[in-house]
Design an enzyme around this catalytic site. Structure first.
Site, mmCIF file in Angstrom:
data_model
loop_
_atom_site.group_PDB
_atom_site.id
_atom_site.type_symbol
_atom_site.label_atom_id
_atom_site.label_comp_id
_atom_site.label_asym_id
_atom_site.label_seq_id
_atom_site.Cartn_x
_atom_site.Cartn_y
_atom_site.Cartn_z
ATOM 1 N N HIS A 33 0.834 -1.208 0.000
ATOM 2 C CA HIS A 33 0.000 0.000 0.000
ATOM 3 C C HIS A 33 0.869 1.259 0.000
ATOM 4 C CE1 HIS A 33 -2.739 -2.898 2.228
ATOM 5 N NE2 HIS A 33 -3.532 -2.466 1.263
ATOM 6 N N LYS A 145 -1.394 -3.709 -8.704
ATOM 7 C CA LYS A 145 -1.531 -4.803 -9.686
ATOM 8 C C LYS A 145 -1.684 -6.157 -9.000
ATOM 9 C CE LYS A 145 1.140 -3.156 -13.657
ATOM 10 N NZ LYS A 145 2.232 -3.619 -14.544
ATOM 11 N N ASP A 147 -4.035 -6.982 -7.169
ATOM 12 C CA ASP A 147 -5.436 -7.281 -7.490
ATOM 13 C C ASP A 147 -5.648 -6.943 -8.959
ATOM 14 O OD1 ASP A 147 -6.519 -8.042 -4.791
ATOM 15 O OD2 ASP A 147 -5.711 -6.068 -4.328
ATOM 16 N N ARG A 184 -3.878 -10.305 4.042
ATOM 17 C CA ARG A 184 -4.293 -11.639 4.497
ATOM 18 C C ARG A 184 -3.108 -12.546 4.814
ATOM 19 N NH1 ARG A 184 -8.932 -10.505 0.888
ATOM 20 N NH2 ARG A 184 -10.759 -10.418 2.236
HETATM 21 O O1 PAF Z 1 -8.279 -3.427 -2.901
HETATM 22 C C1 PAF Z 1 -8.921 -3.099 -1.887
HETATM 23 O O2 PAF Z 1 -8.375 -2.967 -0.784
HETATM 24 C C2 PAF Z 1 -10.430 -2.883 -1.986
HETATM 25 O O3 PAF Z 1 -11.003 -3.780 -2.870
HETATM 26 C C3 PAF Z 1 -10.810 -1.441 -2.335
HETATM 27 C C4 PAF Z 1 -10.321 -1.063 -3.724
HETATM 28 C C5 PAF Z 1 -10.236 -0.486 -1.299
HETATM 29 C C6 PAF Z 1 -12.339 -1.285 -2.333
HETATM 30 O O4 PAF Z 1 -12.874 -1.576 -1.080
#
Ligand code: PAF
Length: 278
Positions: A33, A145, A147, A184
């Site tokens: 992040h 990426k 996700d 996770r």
């Molecule tokens: O990737 C995530 O953490 C979530 O799917 C998001 C984009 C914040 C939407 O809740």
């Protein structure tokens, strides 16, 4: 850095400011992040990160209730990473009434892979992302990426609804052994954590097979799933798809391999852009 909990305060703070770069998250932050936040910061304007665990994207049997909520720690990390505003609304603030208007992304993209194993997941993601976009009104939004399918689904939504937002994909950050960072991963015990690297190894084996000239996609996918299953994983899918829309590869397409598998009670996903074309 300012931490904002209400829509009214968010609107007041952002009014008149240059349009921001936005990083939506569900908190429980890690280096992955933070790399997105730094990427957003490098664009020059203010950076908004949201922290909201979105009930709409969890199925009833999934981990909504136990998903770690670590706001104080997350805010410390965001401050260090150069974030300007953190928007961390309560559920009552973001969903003051039942969210009956929702976004239905197309089944051809959102009903496959993750959408096949998590029905309704991308409806929940798109609905909250559209709402957050409307609140923050960013110039740019940065999604990981990691996700990969989420990024593709969000890009499609932004394109088809003509949202004035540039969507940027940030590279996946990996631990030293190759495991993709994920909130996770915190669910894994020590033995599972040691085993978890095998998911990225399976994807690397797929990359090597395609780089070596194989084009028997289904066999390569089945071999990767069998290798994981033999080690005790319960794979949902390993799939070789074209990058642009995650459909079956056609000759010349750029490729990505995507995987999801359960290790114990933890479901992990990962993907790898392949070095060879179809
Ligand atoms: O990737 C995530 O953490 C979530 O799917 C998001 C984009 C914040 C939407 O809740």
């Amino acid at each position: 850095m300012q931490v904002i909990h209400t829509v009214a305060e968010l609107r007041a703070e952002l009014a008149g400011a240059p349009r921001s770069a936005f990083v939506p998250t569900m908190g429980n932050l890690h280096e992955g992040h933070l790399s997105l936040v730094r990427r957003a910061g490098a664009l020059g304007g203010p950076v908004v990160a949201s922290i909201f665990v979105n009930r709409l994207q969890f199925a009833p049997h999934e981990d909504f209730d136990t998903y770690p909520r670590t706001l104080a720690r997350d805010c410390g990390m965001l401050r260090e990473a150069g974030c300007t505003f953190v928007f961390a609304p309560s559920e009552a603030e973001l969903y003051p009434e039942a969210q009956d208007y929702t976004v239905q992304p197309p089944p051809g993209l959102a009903g496959i892979l993750e959408g096949q194993f998590r029905p309704g997941f991308f409806n929940g993601v798109c609905t909250v992302v559209l709402k957050l976009f409307n609140l923050v009104q960013p110039r740019v939004a940065v999604f990981g990426k990691k996700d990969y399918q989420q990024l593709a689904v969000v890009r499609g939504m932004v394109r088809q609804f003509a949202l004035p937002i540039e969507v940027i994909g940030g590279e996946t950050v990996r631990a030293d052994d190759g495991l993709a960072l994920s909130s996770r991963n915190g669910y894994l015990d020590q033995a599972e954590r040691a085993e978890a690297v095998q998911l990225s190894r399976a994807l690397r084996a797929v990359d090597a097979a395609v780089a070596g000239g194989r084009r028997d996609w289904a066999d390569i996918e089945a071999e990767a799933m069998r290798a994981l299953a033999e080690r005790g994983w319960r794979p949902d899918y390993v799939a070789i798809r074209r990058r642009q829309d995650l459909q079956a590869p056609q000759p010349g397409d750029q490729l990505v391999a995507l995987a999801a598998a359960k290790l114990g009670t933890t479901r992990l996903i990962d993907n790898m852009e392949l070095s060879a074309c179809a």
